[in-house]
Design a protein around this motif. Structure first.
Motif: not given
Length: 146
Positions: A31-37, A103-108, A112-115
């Motif tokens: 789910d995380i990968a599909l939503s955020t990469g 960039e890492g913080r933005a991806k995180l 978080r809501p997806v997780h």
């Protein structure tokens, strides 16, 4: 010293325990990968940097918090650096710091809501409060050294 193989009942318990964790982790990671990469391991590294280290941790402490060996973490961090999610810098001769990038913080933040939704859907909503409490007790018990 030879040891007897697991009995069918022991093997059934072991298999159920392993499959339960692997299946839930795989679904949440997907789910995380599909939503955020981000991969599940990427999310684990980023969330530990943010939550345990305020955006920065010694590489050795990060490896310990993930339960990974140094080589695995080093290879994974190299991949994450190429995606500009983290950077590494030497604090002194023997200490390497891993730093969360913007960039890492933005991806995180996006993950978080997806997780949270995925953990609720794939784990928490499928269990009663009593079952959740049992899992927590068993986890605490198994986390103790023997």
């Amino acid at each position: 010293m030879p040891t007897e193989p697991l009995t069918p009942q022991e093997f059934r318990i072991w298999h159920a325990f392993k499959v339960m964790g692997d299946d839930v982790l795989e679904r949440v990671g997907r789910d995380i990968a599909l939503s955020t990469g981000l991969s599940g391991p990427d999310f684990g590294v980023l969330s530990r940097l943010a939550d345990l280290g305020n955006g920065e941790m010694r590489q050795q402490a990060l490896a310990e918090s993930l339960g990974w060996d140094k080589s695995r973490l080093s290879h994974h961090l190299t991949r994450m650096q190429k995606k500009r999610l983290v950077k590494r810098r030497e604090a002194d001769q023997r200490v390497v710091l891993v730093v969360l990038t913007e960039e890492g913080r933005a991806k995180l933040d996006a993950a978080r809501p997806v997780h949270a939704e995925s953990v609720r859907r794939n784990l928490l909503s499928r269990l009663s409060n009593q079952q959740i409490e049992t899992i927590v007790r068993v986890s605490n018990l198994l986390g103790e050294e023997v």
